[in-house]
Design a protein around this motif. Sequence first.
Motif: not given
Length: 352
Positions: A46-47, A142-144, A147-149, A305-308
């Motif tokens: 969401r962020v 780690i997930e935040t 995802e942002v990166a 670690l992101g979507r992929k």
Amino acid sequence: MKVIVVGAGYAGTYAANRLAKKVKAAEITVINPRPDFVERIRLHQRVAGTAAAAKPLTSMLRDGITSRVATVDKIGDGVLTLGDGTSADFDYAFLAVGSTVTPLPETVPVGTWEGAEQGRAALAALPAGSTVTVIGGGPTGIETASEVAAARPDVRVRLVGPSVADCFSHEALRRVRAGLARLAVDIVDDGVTSVTGGGVHLRSGTALASDLTLWAIISGVPDLAARSGLEVNSEGRAIVDEYLRSVTDDRIFAVGDCAAVPGARMACQSAEPQAAHAADNLARLVEGHKPRPFTPRYLALGVSLGRKDAVAQFTHLDDTLRRAYIAGRTAAVVKEGACRGATFGARAAIGA
């Protein structure tokens, strides 16, 4: 029989739906401070703007279950007092208020819906070249950061924690850190003492400039159990017996992050099995049978670690880590499946 479920996260929603299937005569009311079911394990998305992370609570509850938007001031002795001063009687209750965050001043907490909304708006407003600092080296951090990166490659992202990814071990730990590096996330293994004036101050004495600082540490629980006079541990979690009932009031089942279940970690991987077991135990009691003890069981510890990309390290049933792990796109598919499964399970209360 009147049953009140306090909290509509993974544990509360699962418990209500499973009980509705198990005990047809139960009048079940779910009380939650907002009208939505929040997918807390997606708040980092969401962020970053990659997921909605919420849906109407009414779409998650089975027919016949009543939902009420309200806060709870006290629970015990068969009576629940709401924030507006009204009260409701119950024969049994499920305490499922989850966990909370205690962010440092001038940081935005990722682990609450309000914080995630604030973080989303702030991130979207950041110009290219800005710096985002994520505080917390555990799974949420780690997930935040990842995802942002992945969503905003035009900003610099750093992840700060005393020992980033130390919840993993062996090659899995190195693979998590390598995944972060591939996303150009700067890893800073240090503690944070304060955040002031756009600066993140570390225990080592270093100060880091930051345009947006996200607090990604889940710690503590709402004080409802303690405020109600239920016995709690040093973290404020309700102490339960082997059947997941409060040791103070056996009409109250406590499940999820707010319950002090021996051997359990804070995760929907813990919350839903506890909710299922507690609902089943109440069904057994209604039928005149003895409740059964609960034992936590785990399969893996994973982070996206992101979507992929993702890493999932397998565990023994007691949650101790194995050396084996999976990573990359395969792990990302598995992790996404687990997230979808948690929401599906809460809605369907599968296995009942």
